[in-house]
Scaffold this active site. Sequence first.
Site, PDB file in Angstrom:
ATOM      1  N   ARG A 165       0.857  -1.180   0.000  1.00  0.00           N
ATOM      2  CA  ARG A 165       0.000   0.000   0.000  1.00  0.00           C
ATOM      3  C   ARG A 165       0.898   1.236   0.000  1.00  0.00           C
ATOM      4  O   ARG A 165       2.049   1.192   0.422  1.00  0.00           O
ATOM      5  CB  ARG A 165      -0.903   0.002   1.231  1.00  0.00           C
ATOM      6  N   LYS A 192      -2.547  -1.068   7.161  1.00  0.00           N
ATOM      7  CA  LYS A 192      -3.999  -0.882   7.281  1.00  0.00           C
ATOM      8  C   LYS A 192      -4.644  -2.015   8.058  1.00  0.00           C
ATOM      9  O   LYS A 192      -5.591  -1.797   8.825  1.00  0.00           O
ATOM     10  CB  LYS A 192      -4.599  -0.784   5.865  1.00  0.00           C
ATOM     11  N   HIS A 270      -2.824   2.365  -5.610  1.00  0.00           N
ATOM     12  CA  HIS A 270      -3.290   1.002  -5.367  1.00  0.00           C
ATOM     13  C   HIS A 270      -3.043   0.094  -6.567  1.00  0.00           C
ATOM     14  O   HIS A 270      -3.052  -1.132  -6.439  1.00  0.00           O
ATOM     15  CB  HIS A 270      -4.788   1.011  -5.032  1.00  0.00           C
ATOM     16  N   ARG A 273      -0.254  -2.550  -6.024  1.00  0.00           N
ATOM     17  CA  ARG A 273      -0.691  -3.698  -5.223  1.00  0.00           C
ATOM     18  C   ARG A 273      -1.631  -4.599  -6.024  1.00  0.00           C
ATOM     19  O   ARG A 273      -1.453  -5.823  -6.082  1.00  0.00           O
ATOM     20  CB  ARG A 273      -1.390  -3.172  -3.962  1.00  0.00           C
ATOM     21  N   HIS A 296      -3.537 -10.087   2.919  1.00  0.00           N
ATOM     22  CA  HIS A 296      -4.978  -9.931   3.070  1.00  0.00           C
ATOM     23  C   HIS A 296      -5.475 -10.806   4.223  1.00  0.00           C
ATOM     24  O   HIS A 296      -5.027 -11.933   4.395  1.00  0.00           O
ATOM     25  CB  HIS A 296      -5.710 -10.357   1.789  1.00  0.00           C
ATOM     26  N   TYR A 305      -9.991 -11.150  -6.908  1.00  0.00           N
ATOM     27  CA  TYR A 305      -8.914 -10.800  -7.850  1.00  0.00           C
ATOM     28  C   TYR A 305      -8.652 -11.969  -8.798  1.00  0.00           C
ATOM     29  O   TYR A 305      -8.496 -11.792 -10.006  1.00  0.00           O
ATOM     30  CB  TYR A 305      -7.626 -10.479  -7.093  1.00  0.00           C
TER      31      TYR A 305
END
Length: 321
Positions: A165, A192, A270, A273, A296, A305
């Site tokens: 990120r 995050k 973004h 990533r 994640h 994805y």
Amino acid sequence: MNDVVTFEHSLVDEDIAYAMRVEKAKELISNRHSKATREAYASDWSLFQTWCKGNKFKALPASAESVVMFIEYLVDIEFKASTIGRKLAAIKYEHSKAGINSPTDLEPVKAAYAGAKRMKGTKPKQAAPLTIDLMVKILETCDTKKIRGIRDKAILAIGFGGALRRAELANLTVKDIQITESGLMVDIRKSKTDQEGKGQRIAILQGNNVQVKTLYKQWLRASGIKSGYVFRGIDRKGKLNKNITPKQIYNIVKSKASLAGLDPAQFSGHSLRAGFITSAAQNDADVFSIMDVSRHKNMNTVRQYVRNANLFKKHAGSEFM
């Protein structure tokens, strides 16, 4: 007399100590949210205060009527539903800090926000992924005869290779990165999904196409950086200053996308990533391997994805279309 003076000084010292404890307590409360969230809330609250002043409403405590009208104003000037939601969260946060019940919890405000979401739609706009083929094009736009180009190329390569990120990339320090035979070992101190700062470690491959380790070492040599933040701002004379910001990384991605002949409006920070995750999925990497790099927490996010990357693979119509 001396005893009295000493006693008075003692009281002053106690008052100072108490005031310092109060300030530390306030700092603990404010650190409930990340720095980025606090800055966003401050900006949102400032907008609400300005709007209230211009429309003769009281900002604190605010009425349900004022917040409903504020929502209508935000919808009218084309704010996204998610942005409106964040501004309501900022209003609630400021009321909570003041020990006042927030009007955002009242039914008229909830109904107005629900209407705004239905009108605006809630699907967030996704930045296009910079997949490996696009990354190669973008890296070629960096002028490595100049220190800025060397820095930008290293930023793009590490951001992509580590599925980082923007804030994670901007906050990297020299001690966070270990150069190994196969690439880089990177410690991400806070992210995050790790607000408590437990830390996460990932491996970034050197790679044949991106050559992450080579570009990182080239940047260290050119910049002379031996400690502190890895990536710094660069002034017009080519001198380094304070650490780079997430916003500057966003601008670098946009700028290089444009130089590569891509539409910069489709890309953001973004995209680095998302580009790694999408490229991994396109090359049949399994979900768990991707999550080792992307970190994640939710497997379903990564699966989405993978699904998007493979929509044309093994398509139901491939045998007869």
